[in-house]
Design a protein around this motif. Sequence first.
Motif, PDB file in Angstrom:
ATOM      1  N   LEU A  69       9.608   6.533   9.579  1.00  0.00           N
ATOM      2  CA  LEU A  69       8.593   5.793  10.341  1.00  0.00           C
ATOM      3  C   LEU A  69       9.137   4.509  10.965  1.00  0.00           C
ATOM      4  O   LEU A  69       8.392   3.765  11.594  1.00  0.00           O
ATOM      5  CB  LEU A  69       7.366   5.518   9.450  1.00  0.00           C
ATOM      6  CG  LEU A  69       6.587   6.811   9.140  1.00  0.00           C
ATOM      7  CD1 LEU A  69       5.582   6.603   8.032  1.00  0.00           C
ATOM      8  CD2 LEU A  69       5.892   7.346  10.385  1.00  0.00           C
ATOM      9  N   GLU A 107      -4.529   9.274   4.148  1.00  0.00           N
ATOM     10  CA  GLU A 107      -4.480   9.471   5.602  1.00  0.00           C
ATOM     11  C   GLU A 107      -4.906  10.912   5.933  1.00  0.00           C
ATOM     12  O   GLU A 107      -4.090  11.786   6.210  1.00  0.00           O
ATOM     13  CB  GLU A 107      -3.089   9.115   6.119  1.00  0.00           C
ATOM     14  CG  GLU A 107      -2.795   7.638   5.844  1.00  0.00           C
ATOM     15  CD  GLU A 107      -1.795   6.991   6.793  1.00  0.00           C
ATOM     16  OE1 GLU A 107      -0.871   7.659   7.250  1.00  0.00           O
ATOM     17  OE2 GLU A 107      -1.969   5.773   7.059  1.00  0.00           O
ATOM     18  N   TYR A 126      -2.531   8.498  14.418  1.00  0.00           N
ATOM     19  CA  TYR A 126      -1.995   7.807  13.237  1.00  0.00           C
ATOM     20  C   TYR A 126      -1.652   6.354  13.540  1.00  0.00           C
ATOM     21  O   TYR A 126      -1.976   5.457  12.757  1.00  0.00           O
ATOM     22  CB  TYR A 126      -0.764   8.584  12.722  1.00  0.00           C
ATOM     23  CG  TYR A 126       0.199   7.708  11.953  1.00  0.00           C
ATOM     24  CD1 TYR A 126      -0.135   7.234  10.687  1.00  0.00           C
ATOM     25  CD2 TYR A 126       1.426   7.325  12.513  1.00  0.00           C
ATOM     26  CE1 TYR A 126       0.731   6.389   9.998  1.00  0.00           C
ATOM     27  CE2 TYR A 126       2.288   6.497  11.834  1.00  0.00           C
ATOM     28  CZ  TYR A 126       1.936   6.025  10.572  1.00  0.00           C
ATOM     29  OH  TYR A 126       2.784   5.192   9.902  1.00  0.00           O
ATOM     30  N   ARG A 158       0.836  -1.210   0.000  1.00  0.00           N
ATOM     31  CA  ARG A 158       0.000   0.000   0.000  1.00  0.00           C
ATOM     32  C   ARG A 158       0.863   1.249   0.000  1.00  0.00           C
ATOM     33  O   ARG A 158       2.045   1.232   0.361  1.00  0.00           O
ATOM     34  CB  ARG A 158      -0.971   0.005   1.165  1.00  0.00           C
ATOM     35  CG  ARG A 158      -0.451  -0.329   2.577  1.00  0.00           C
ATOM     36  CD  ARG A 158       0.520   0.608   3.104  1.00  0.00           C
ATOM     37  NE  ARG A 158       0.586   0.710   4.539  1.00  0.00           N
ATOM     38  CZ  ARG A 158       1.270   1.651   5.160  1.00  0.00           C
ATOM     39  NH1 ARG A 158       2.002   2.509   4.476  1.00  0.00           N
ATOM     40  NH2 ARG A 158       1.307   1.715   6.478  1.00  0.00           N
ATOM     41  N   ARG A 212       7.638   2.095   3.314  1.00  0.00           N
ATOM     42  CA  ARG A 212       7.468   3.532   3.563  1.00  0.00           C
ATOM     43  C   ARG A 212       8.810   4.121   3.971  1.00  0.00           C
ATOM     44  O   ARG A 212       9.809   3.409   4.089  1.00  0.00           O
ATOM     45  CB  ARG A 212       6.424   3.731   4.659  1.00  0.00           C
ATOM     46  CG  ARG A 212       6.789   3.028   5.951  1.00  0.00           C
ATOM     47  CD  ARG A 212       5.659   3.076   6.951  1.00  0.00           C
ATOM     48  NE  ARG A 212       5.990   2.342   8.154  1.00  0.00           N
ATOM     49  CZ  ARG A 212       5.120   2.029   9.086  1.00  0.00           C
ATOM     50  NH1 ARG A 212       3.860   2.382   8.956  1.00  0.00           N
ATOM     51  NH2 ARG A 212       5.495   1.379  10.167  1.00  0.00           N
ATOM     52  N   ARG A 237      -4.309   4.390   0.354  1.00  0.00           N
ATOM     53  CA  ARG A 237      -5.047   4.870   1.528  1.00  0.00           C
ATOM     54  C   ARG A 237      -4.743   6.352   1.716  1.00  0.00           C
ATOM     55  O   ARG A 237      -3.569   6.746   1.692  1.00  0.00           O
ATOM     56  CB  ARG A 237      -4.581   4.074   2.739  1.00  0.00           C
ATOM     57  CG  ARG A 237      -5.133   4.574   4.028  1.00  0.00           C
ATOM     58  CD  ARG A 237      -4.964   3.562   5.109  1.00  0.00           C
ATOM     59  NE  ARG A 237      -3.713   3.648   5.830  1.00  0.00           N
ATOM     60  CZ  ARG A 237      -2.910   2.623   6.061  1.00  0.00           C
ATOM     61  NH1 ARG A 237      -3.173   1.423   5.606  1.00  0.00           N
ATOM     62  NH2 ARG A 237      -1.812   2.785   6.760  1.00  0.00           N
ATOM     63  N   ALA A 288       0.326   5.233   1.473  1.00  0.00           N
ATOM     64  CA  ALA A 288      -0.616   5.911   2.378  1.00  0.00           C
ATOM     65  C   ALA A 288      -0.240   7.379   2.569  1.00  0.00           C
ATOM     66  O   ALA A 288       0.238   7.773   3.629  1.00  0.00           O
ATOM     67  CB  ALA A 288      -0.622   5.179   3.724  1.00  0.00           C
ATOM     68  N   PRO A 289      -0.430   8.204   1.534  1.00  0.00           N
ATOM     69  CA  PRO A 289      -0.035   9.609   1.678  1.00  0.00           C
ATOM     70  C   PRO A 289      -0.962  10.388   2.621  1.00  0.00           C
ATOM     71  O   PRO A 289      -2.116  10.019   2.804  1.00  0.00           O
ATOM     72  CB  PRO A 289      -0.155  10.147   0.249  1.00  0.00           C
ATOM     73  CG  PRO A 289      -1.174   9.277  -0.414  1.00  0.00           C
ATOM     74  CD  PRO A 289      -1.026   7.909   0.219  1.00  0.00           C
ATOM     75  N   SER A 290      -0.414  11.445   3.200  1.00  0.00           N
ATOM     76  CA  SER A 290      -1.230  12.374   3.987  1.00  0.00           C
ATOM     77  C   SER A 290      -1.489  13.583   3.085  1.00  0.00           C
ATOM     78  O   SER A 290      -0.527  14.148   2.551  1.00  0.00           O
ATOM     79  CB  SER A 290      -0.477  12.853   5.224  1.00  0.00           C
ATOM     80  OG  SER A 290      -0.041  11.750   5.973  1.00  0.00           O
TER      81      SER A 290
HETATM   82  N1  GLU Z   1       0.869   9.117   5.892  1.00  0.00           N
HETATM   83  C1  GLU Z   1       2.253   8.901   6.174  1.00  0.00           C
HETATM   84  C2  GLU Z   1       3.086   9.896   5.392  1.00  0.00           C
HETATM   85  O1  GLU Z   1       2.585  10.509   4.454  1.00  0.00           O
HETATM   86  C3  GLU Z   1       2.710   7.503   5.823  1.00  0.00           C
HETATM   87  C4  GLU Z   1       2.175   6.505   6.767  1.00  0.00           C
HETATM   88  C5  GLU Z   1       2.557   5.063   6.491  1.00  0.00           C
HETATM   89  O2  GLU Z   1       3.009   4.743   5.386  1.00  0.00           O
HETATM   90  O3  GLU Z   1       2.355   4.267   7.411  1.00  0.00           O
HETATM   91  O4  GLU Z   1       4.240  10.094   5.739  1.00  0.00           O
END
Ligand code: GLU
Length: 308
Positions: free
Chosen positions: A209, A52, A187, A16, A205, A50, A18-20
């Motif tokens: 993180l 976020e 989050y 996946r 990612r 996804r 998962a951008p914010s």
């Molecule tokens: N939404 C987070 C970001 O844009 C990434 C979160 C994830 O990949 O778990 O940095």
Amino acid sequence: MADTLKPTTVPQVVGRFAPSPTGPLHFGSLVSAVGSYCLARQGGGRWLLRMEDLDTPRVVPGAADKILNTLEILGLTWDGPVAWQSRRVELYRSALDELRGKGLVFACGCSRQDLQVSAPHAGEEGLIYPGTCRRGLPPGRQPRAERIRVPELAVGFCDGVFGAVDQCLADAVGDFVLRRADGIFAYQLAAVVDDAATGVNQVVRGADLLGSTPRQIFLHSCLGHPLPHYIHLPLALAQDGEKISKRHGAPEIDGTLEGGRIIRQTLDFLGQRVPLELQGAPAGELLHWGVTHFDLERVPQLSRVAAC
Ligand code: GLU
């Protein structure tokens, strides 16, 4: 009777991105998008998207659509509908109820200011919660956030790029927030609930993180979820050595203008050896090369200044 060979079934990869939506897509987030895409598609796996968008004070109107549009232009097409976190809060609520039912959650009445005064140390992950409300709210305190009690145990995992990682949650972060004082689900909780609910078994990612992963593994285990495989990619830095980010004013990627060039730069950044004949190739062709040839062994750990 001869032993019969049982076919081994390798589970399909579900990755996946998962951008914010706190700004348009920039090179730093494209590294995660391209890395997760190539690694999921490599074995014919699925790649989910996804959004976020839970942290509403930070969401920039129109940014989510811009991100989706850029991904589409670049040929980074995802499977199924986009999972918008803002539409999934019932799932987070019921996970929090489940954890509360297990006696793992407590109400915390500390403000940020209280924590700055009382937290003994600031770890890499910010202030370490000193445990003020863990045995009940001190007199006169109103409940604000909800936190999970963490054990004095190291949580370890094997990262696809960084190898063995372990962290003692109690020492590194302390009891962490699941629901913030403004009522927004944190989050850490939302990411874990969504990764499990959508069957994600490969999380790729940015290395920023890496330090969140032990918290997420702990939450997965409290909720009885299978653990995904984690792969953290080096961070793209700006000239001043800071992580490229929207807050940092990173330039927006224009998929129509930059197409192939930016995908090539992303693959180069990830240590992949794109052949010279693909110089000037369109984005789709470079992504196809990336899916076929992506080699995790070549991905460097070191975060560095991006050449874009
Ligand atoms: N939404 C987070 C970001 O844009 C990434 C979160 C994830 O990949 O778990 O940095």
